[in-house]
Motif scaffolding. Structure first.
Motif, short mmCIF file in Angstrom:
data_model
loop_
_atom_site.label_atom_id
_atom_site.label_comp_id
_atom_site.label_asym_id
_atom_site.label_seq_id
_atom_site.Cartn_x
_atom_site.Cartn_y
_atom_site.Cartn_z
N UNK A 136 32.14 97.33 71.92
CA UNK A 136 31.59 96.26 71.10
C UNK A 136 32.71 95.27 70.78
N UNK A 137 32.44 93.97 70.84
CA UNK A 137 33.49 92.96 70.61
C UNK A 137 34.20 93.15 69.27
N UNK A 138 35.51 93.02 69.31
CA UNK A 138 36.33 93.25 68.12
C UNK A 138 36.75 91.96 67.41
N UNK A 139 36.52 90.81 68.03
CA UNK A 139 36.87 89.54 67.39
C UNK A 139 35.59 88.79 67.04
N UNK A 140 35.66 87.98 66.01
CA UNK A 140 34.48 87.27 65.52
C UNK A 140 33.88 86.36 66.58
N UNK A 141 34.74 85.61 67.27
CA UNK A 141 34.24 84.64 68.24
C UNK A 141 33.64 85.35 69.45
N UNK A 142 34.20 86.50 69.84
CA UNK A 142 33.62 87.27 70.94
C UNK A 142 32.27 87.85 70.54
N UNK A 143 32.17 88.32 69.28
CA UNK A 143 30.89 88.87 68.79
C UNK A 143 29.81 87.81 68.79
N UNK A 144 30.15 86.58 68.40
CA UNK A 144 29.17 85.50 68.40
C UNK A 144 28.59 85.28 69.80
N UNK A 145 29.46 85.30 70.79
CA UNK A 145 28.99 85.05 72.15
C UNK A 145 28.28 86.25 72.75
N UNK A 146 28.61 87.44 72.29
CA UNK A 146 27.85 88.64 72.66
C UNK A 146 26.42 88.49 72.15
N UNK A 147 26.28 88.11 70.86
CA UNK A 147 24.95 87.95 70.26
C UNK A 147 24.17 86.82 70.92
N UNK A 148 24.82 85.74 71.24
CA UNK A 148 24.15 84.61 71.90
C UNK A 148 23.62 85.02 73.27
N UNK A 149 24.43 85.79 73.98
CA UNK A 149 24.00 86.26 75.31
C UNK A 149 22.73 87.11 75.17
N UNK A 150 22.68 87.99 74.17
CA UNK A 150 21.50 88.83 73.97
C UNK A 150 20.29 87.98 73.59
N UNK A 195 25.96 84.18 79.81
CA UNK A 195 24.89 83.38 79.21
C UNK A 195 24.63 82.12 80.03
N UNK A 196 25.72 81.47 80.47
CA UNK A 196 25.56 80.24 81.25
C UNK A 196 24.90 80.54 82.60
N UNK A 197 25.23 81.69 83.18
CA UNK A 197 24.62 82.06 84.47
C UNK A 197 23.12 82.26 84.36
N UNK A 198 22.64 82.64 83.17
CA UNK A 198 21.20 82.82 82.97
C UNK A 198 20.43 81.51 83.12
N UNK A 199 21.15 80.38 83.04
CA UNK A 199 20.51 79.10 83.27
C UNK A 199 20.16 78.88 84.75
N UNK A 200 20.76 79.70 85.62
CA UNK A 200 20.57 79.53 87.06
C UNK A 200 19.81 80.68 87.71
#
Length: 508
Positions: A85-99, A69-74
Motif C-alpha cells: 500500500x502506498x506510503x506517501x500521501x501523493x502516491x496514495x492519492x494516485x492509487x485512489x484515483x486509479x481505483x 490511470x492515463x492508460x485507461x483512457x486508451x
C-alpha cells in the motif's frame, strides 16, 4: 547535458516545490503521463496493447498509478500488481484515483508467484514502477527478488519508470538484483547511473521527459556533472591562410626495444587529428618503424636507451607551445631515470600528456605533480589498472569512480581521463561522462592513439579540457565506424578519425 545524483534530484524537486510553487502532485502527474507518451512514441498506438504496471509503495509506484490511470483512457487492458500500500500521501492519492477510474489492482503477496507470472507474461508491455532513484540499499526481500526475476523472464517488453528497479542512480551498480528494461523514461535530467555500467546496459533506450522542473532551477543549482554531446563539442579552427607554423608541434617521447609500435600509433593519430608537425623521440628501432609508416614524421633518435641529460638538451630546443606526449611503449625498466625525465618535463611550461608506462613510472612518486610549472597543463589518461596504481587504491575502488577522478584532479591540478566503456573526465572543477565507443576500441594500442589524438587537437590551440572532451568523443565515434564491431586492430581506427571530423563539421 547535465547528469545528477539521486540526492541532487531530490533537491531539485524540493526547490521546484518551494521556490517555484509547483506541487509534488503536479510533478507526479506529469511524470506518469510522460511515461505513457514515451510508450506511444516508441511502440505505437496504445489501444491495441495490454499493460501490467508493477507498483512499489513509494513515489515511483505513485508515478506508476498515474501511468495506469492515463492508460485507461486508451484501453481497458490495464492491470496493476502492487507490492504494498502506498506510503506517501501523493502516491496514495494516485492509487485512489486509479481505483476510482475503474482500475484493477492485484496485491502481489496475495496473488502468488505463479499467478503473477501468468499476468505478466500475457501483457504486451510491463511498466516497472517498483523502485525509483532513491533506492540506497540492497534488495534483500526474497519475494521482491523473485518478482524482479519473473518480470525479466516473462515480460515481452519492460518500460522502467525513472531507472530500472534495482539499479543505483548514483553509480549504476546493481543493488542485489535489477530489472533489464527495454526502455527507461527518466524525469528532468538523466542520472549518473544511466551512464555507468551495468546500469547503462540495463536501461535499454533512455528517454528524458520534462515534467515541469524549471530550467532556471537546474542552471542555478550548480550541477557539475555533464554528458559529452555533439551540441557542446568544440572543434579546432583551421583558417585557410594557415601554414605548419600556425599550429604547435607535437612531441612523442616513448617507445622501447620491447614496445616499438606504441609511439608510432600516437604519432600517426596526432597527424590524423590535425597536427602539422610531429616529432618522435625514441630508440633506434622505433624511429625506423616510424619512418617506414610515414616519412613525414620527424624522428629524434636517442640511441638504445633514454637518458636524462640527452633529453634535457633536446627539451631546451623545443618551442614553449609544443605539446609533449610521454609514456607510450616506454616500459618500466630504468624507472628512476624515466622518473627524472618526467620531473624535468614537468618544470617546463609545455602542455604534457602522460600515458601508459609514463603513468606507471609516475605512480612511484605521484607527488611530482605538485612540483609542475604553475602555468602548465598536465593531462593523465589512465585505464582503471593504471589509475589504481596512481591512487594506491584497489581496482574495484577506482573503476567508474567519478568522485575519485574529480578529487584526484583537484588535488594535483591535472585533467584526468579514466578510460573505460564509459570514460570519465575531470579537471577538478567539473566531471564529464563520455558514452561513445564500443568494443572495437578494446584493443592493444587504442590508448596510444587516444593520447596522440588529444595532442593533435591541443596543437590546434583548443583549450586542453575542450580538446580532451572532443578527443575522447571523436575516438569513441571512430570505434563505432568499424564495419564489424571488434573485428579490427587499433591501427585500423586511425583511418576513421578524419571521417569522424568530417561528419561532425558537416553537422555543425
Amino acid at each position: 547535458m547535465f547528469a545528477i545524483t539521486s540526492k541532487e534530484m531530490k533537491e531539485l524537486e524540493k526547490r521546484t516545490i518551494t521556490d517555484f510553487d509547483i506541487s509534488e502532485e503536479i510533478l507526479m502527474e506529469r511524470a506518469g503521463i510522460s511515461v505513457v507518451q514515451a510508450i506511444w512514441n516508441e511502440y505505437g498506438e496504445l489501444p491495441s496493447k495490454s499493460f501490467v504496471i508493477v507498483c512499489g509503495s513509494g513515489n515511483n509506484g505513485g508515478d506508476g498509478y498515474v501511468a495506469a490511470r492515463d492508460l485507461l483512457n486508451y484501453t481497458e487492458a490495464v492491470r496493476v500488481i502492487s507490492v504494498g500500500y502506498p506510503t506517501t500521501e501523493v502516491a496514495r492519492k494516485n492509487y485512489e484515483r486509479y481505483l476510482k477510474h475503474g482500475g484493477i489492482v492485484y496485491n502481489y503477496s496475495e496473488l502468488g508467484l505463479e499467478e503473477a507470472s501468468k499476468i505478466i507474461s500475457e501483457a504486451d508491455i510491463v511498466i516497472d514502477a517498483l523502485f525509483g532513484t532513491g533506492l540506497n540499499r540492497e534488495i534483500s526481500d526474497e519475494e521482491l527478488t523473485k518478482l524482479i526475476e519473473i518480470m525479466n523472464l516473462y515480460s515481452r517488453c519492460i518500460v522502467s519508470v525513472d531507472i530500472p528497479s534495482g539499479v543505483c542512480a548514483d553509480d549504476g551498480k546493481i543493488m542485489g538484483c535489477a530489472i533489464q528494461a527495454d526502455l527507461t523514461v527518466t524525469f528532468g535530467l538523466p542520472k549518473v547511473g544511466h551512464f555507468l555500467f551495468p546500469g547503462r546496459e540495463l536501461c535499454g533506450k533512455l528517454k528524458i521527459a520534462k515534467i515541469g522542473i524549471p530550467s532556471l532551477n537546474m542552471l542555478t543549482y550548480g550541477i557539475n556533472k555533464e554528458l559529452i554531446t555533439t551540441e557542446k563539442l568544440r572543434l579546432p579552427s583551421r583558417p585557410r591562410w594557415s601554414n605548419k607554423g600556425t599550429y604547435s608541434q607535437v612531441v612523442i617521447i616513448g617507445g622501447s626495444n620491447k614496445y616499438i609500435g606504441a609511439p608510432v600509433l600516437s604519432s600517426l593519430a596526432a597527424l590524423r587529428s590535425g597536427a602539422s608537425m610531429v616529432k618522435v623521440v625514441s630508440v633506434s628501432k622505433v624511429c625506423e618503424c616510424a619512418m617506414n609508416h610515414d616519412p613525414s614524421l620527424i624522428c629524434v633518435n636517442i640511441g638504445e636507451d633514454f637518458n636524462v641529460e640527452r633529453l634535457e638538451d633536446f627539451i631546451s630546443t623545443v618551442n614553449k607551445d609544443a605539446i609533449f606526449v610521454v609514456g607510450p611503449g616506454w616500459d618500466t625498466q630504468k624507472s628512476e631515470e624515466k622518473l627524472n625525465i618526467i620531473r624535468k618535463l614537468l618544470l617546463v611550461p609545455n602542455t604534457m600528456i602522460i600515458d601508459a608506462d609514463g603513468l606507471n613510472v609516475l605512480s612511484q612518486n605521484i607527488d611530482l605533480l605538485k612540483e609542475k610549472n604553475p602555468s602548465k597543463s598536465v593531462i593523465l589518461t589512465p585505464h582503471p589498472g593504471e589509475f589504481s596504481r596512481l591512487t594506491k587504491k584497489t581496482l574495484e575502488d577506482v573503476k567508474q569512480n567519478y568522485e575519485l577522478v574529480y578529487e584526484f584532479s583537484e588535488k594535483y591540478g591535472v585533467i584526468t581521463v579514466l578510460k573505460d566503456a564509459t570514460s570519465i573526465i575531470s579537471d577538478g572543477k567539473k566531471i564529464y561522462f563520455n558514452i561513445t565507443g564500443n568494443t572495437s576500441l578494446s584493443k592493444a594500442g587504442s590508448g596510444d592513439i587516444l593520447s596522440g589524438l588529444l595532442a593533435g587537437l591541443i596543437s590546434q590551440h583548443l583549450e586542453p579540457i575542450e580538446a580532451v572532451k572532443a578527443g575522447v568523443y571523436v575516438f569513441g565515434l571512430a570505434g563505432e565506424m568499424v564495419p564489424v564491431e571488434g573485428m579490427n586492430s587499433a591501427f585500423n581506427i586511425l583511418n576513421y578519425i578524419p571521417d569522424v571530423f568530417k561528419t561532425l563539421r558537416e553537422n555543425e
